[in-house]
Design an enzyme around this catalytic site. Structure first.
Site, PDB file in Angstrom:
ATOM      1  N   LYS A  53       0.847  -1.199   0.000  1.00 33.91           N
ATOM      2  CA  LYS A  53       0.000   0.000   0.000  1.00 33.91           C
ATOM      3  C   LYS A  53       0.883   1.250   0.000  1.00 33.91           C
ATOM      4  O   LYS A  53       0.615   2.211  -0.713  1.00 33.91           O
ATOM      5  CB  LYS A  53      -0.933  -0.014   1.230  1.00 33.91           C
ATOM      6  CG  LYS A  53      -2.061  -1.025   1.063  1.00 33.91           C
ATOM      7  CD  LYS A  53      -2.824  -1.283   2.345  1.00 33.91           C
ATOM      8  CE  LYS A  53      -3.779  -2.462   2.141  1.00 33.91           C
ATOM      9  NZ  LYS A  53      -4.427  -2.925   3.354  1.00 33.91           N
ATOM     10  N   GLN A  97      -4.733  -1.983   9.549  1.00 39.88           N
ATOM     11  CA  GLN A  97      -4.543  -3.291   8.923  1.00 39.88           C
ATOM     12  C   GLN A  97      -5.083  -4.382   9.856  1.00 39.88           C
ATOM     13  O   GLN A  97      -4.677  -4.483  11.010  1.00 39.88           O
ATOM     14  CB  GLN A  97      -3.042  -3.506   8.633  1.00 39.88           C
ATOM     15  CG  GLN A  97      -2.743  -4.750   7.830  1.00 39.88           C
ATOM     16  CD  GLN A  97      -3.317  -4.725   6.416  1.00 39.88           C
ATOM     17  OE1 GLN A  97      -3.247  -3.718   5.718  1.00 39.88           O
ATOM     18  NE2 GLN A  97      -3.914  -5.831   6.010  1.00 39.88           N
ATOM     19  N   ASP A 120     -11.422   2.416   3.834  1.00 44.00           N
ATOM     20  CA  ASP A 120     -11.704   0.982   3.651  1.00 44.00           C
ATOM     21  C   ASP A 120     -13.219   0.738   3.583  1.00 44.00           C
ATOM     22  O   ASP A 120     -13.661  -0.346   3.253  1.00 44.00           O
ATOM     23  CB  ASP A 120     -11.149   0.182   4.847  1.00 44.00           C
ATOM     24  CG  ASP A 120      -9.866  -0.553   4.497  1.00 44.00           C
ATOM     25  OD1 ASP A 120      -9.605  -0.741   3.294  1.00 44.00           O
ATOM     26  OD2 ASP A 120      -9.138  -0.938   5.432  1.00 44.00           O
TER      27      ASP A 120
END
Ligand code: NDP
Length: 285
Positions: A53, A97, A120
């Site tokens: 990322k 994460q 997200d």
């Protein structure tokens, strides 16, 4: 045309567009999109995802801030960090994460992220917005899959779409996005009675179960489009999907490989969401 959906090439194309838009945003408004990624612990898979990322951000001109916390960090400390990032005007996207260590409540952490920075799209407010079609951010993997289908001009409207897997991050939001595009959607899972019969009705089959190469040609209709979300590492080190590629490849009209199919698209949507959030922040200034 090749049957193989090239997620890397589509991603490269879309990331160039994102890069151009980032440059324009900096030039016109002096705003550089910023993404903060919180990694708790040193899980090897998570570390690789975070690194990818970060690299993707760098390549498109998005500022990426890595916050690495030890596995022993307290839940309160993580929440405090999120609060700080929520209030930081140079950060437009916040991502934690997953998975988190057992002593940290994942729901609490996700709920602490400002919905306006939840790139997200895991926060309940954003999940609700996806349900009603009034969304800010699209969930990264399902939206990446829709982009792939669009790029390859796969018609969704009126098609039988079967999704195997009903997780909150892939299966369920995927169902909503396909429904929104007027697909006729079936969601199958581990309790589905006759999975082969259900799956083999699909014109578009999306597989997200996390079981290496489980789906062979018996589950696939002749001419189907198969999207393999799974990422599984075999004991010999090879990465494989949930679909047995060799078994189904002669039967399908299009198929995503693993790696190089859905994976790059997930990160591309994350970049797009971060850019969008930075653009939206201009209206608030
Ligand atoms: P989860 O483990 O959260 O969910 C798996 C789903 O598959 C569940 O709904 C489960 O059913 C169902 N399932 C499991 N076994 C079977 C079976 N034998 N038959 C039918 N259904 C089954 O997984 P995720 O959705 O998070 O991830 C799925 C896969 O996709 C993983 O390999 C993951 O690594 C990968 N992934 C890849 C991404 C990418 O960018 N390419 C992004 C996210 C995930 P039930 O609900 O009944 O238990």
């Amino acid at each position: 045309m090749s049957k193989i959906i090239d997620g890397k090439a589509v991603s490269a194309y879309l990331r160039q567009e994102i890069k151009n838009e980032v440059e324009k945003l900096i030039l016109d408004h002096n705003v550089q999109p910023g993404l903060a990624v919180i990694l708790v612990g040193t899980d090897p898979a998570s570390t690789v995802y975070v690194r990818n990322k970060h690299k993707a951000c760098e390549a498109t001109g998005i500022r990426s801030v890595s916050i690495e916390l030890p596995a022993t960090v307290s839940e309160d400390e993580v929440l405090l960090k999120i609060d700080e990032l929520n209030r930081d005007d140079t950060i437009h996207g916040i991502l934690v994460q997953l998975p988190l260590p057992k002593h940290i409540d994942e729901k609490k952490v996700i709920n602490a992220i400002s919905p306006a920075k939840d790139v997200d799209a895991f926060h309940p407010e954003n999940v609700g917005r996806i349900m009603t079609g009034d969304y800010k951010f699209l969930p990264c993997t399902p939206a990446g899959i829709i982009s792939l289908l669009d790029y390859y001009k796969v018609e969704i409207e009126g098609k039988s779409c079967v999704i195997i897997g009903r997780s909150n991050i892939v299966g369920k939001p995927m169902a909503h996005l396909l429904l929104e595009r007027n697909g006729t959607v079936t969601v199958a899972h581990s309790r589905t009675k006759d999975l082969k019969a259900t799956a083999s009705q699909a014109d578009i089959l999306v597989v997200a179960i996390g079981k290496p190469e489980l789906i062979n040609s018996e589950y696939v209709k002749e001419g189907a489009v198969v999207i393999d979300v799974g990422i599984n590492r075999k004991s010999d080190g090879r990465l494989v999907g949930d679909v047995d590629f060799e078994s189904v490849k002669d039967k399908v009209s299009l198929i995503t490989p693993v790696p190089g199919g859905v994976g790059p698209m997930t990160i591309t949507t994350l970049l797009r969401n971060t850019l969008m959030s930075a653009k939206t922040s201009l209206n608030k200034a």
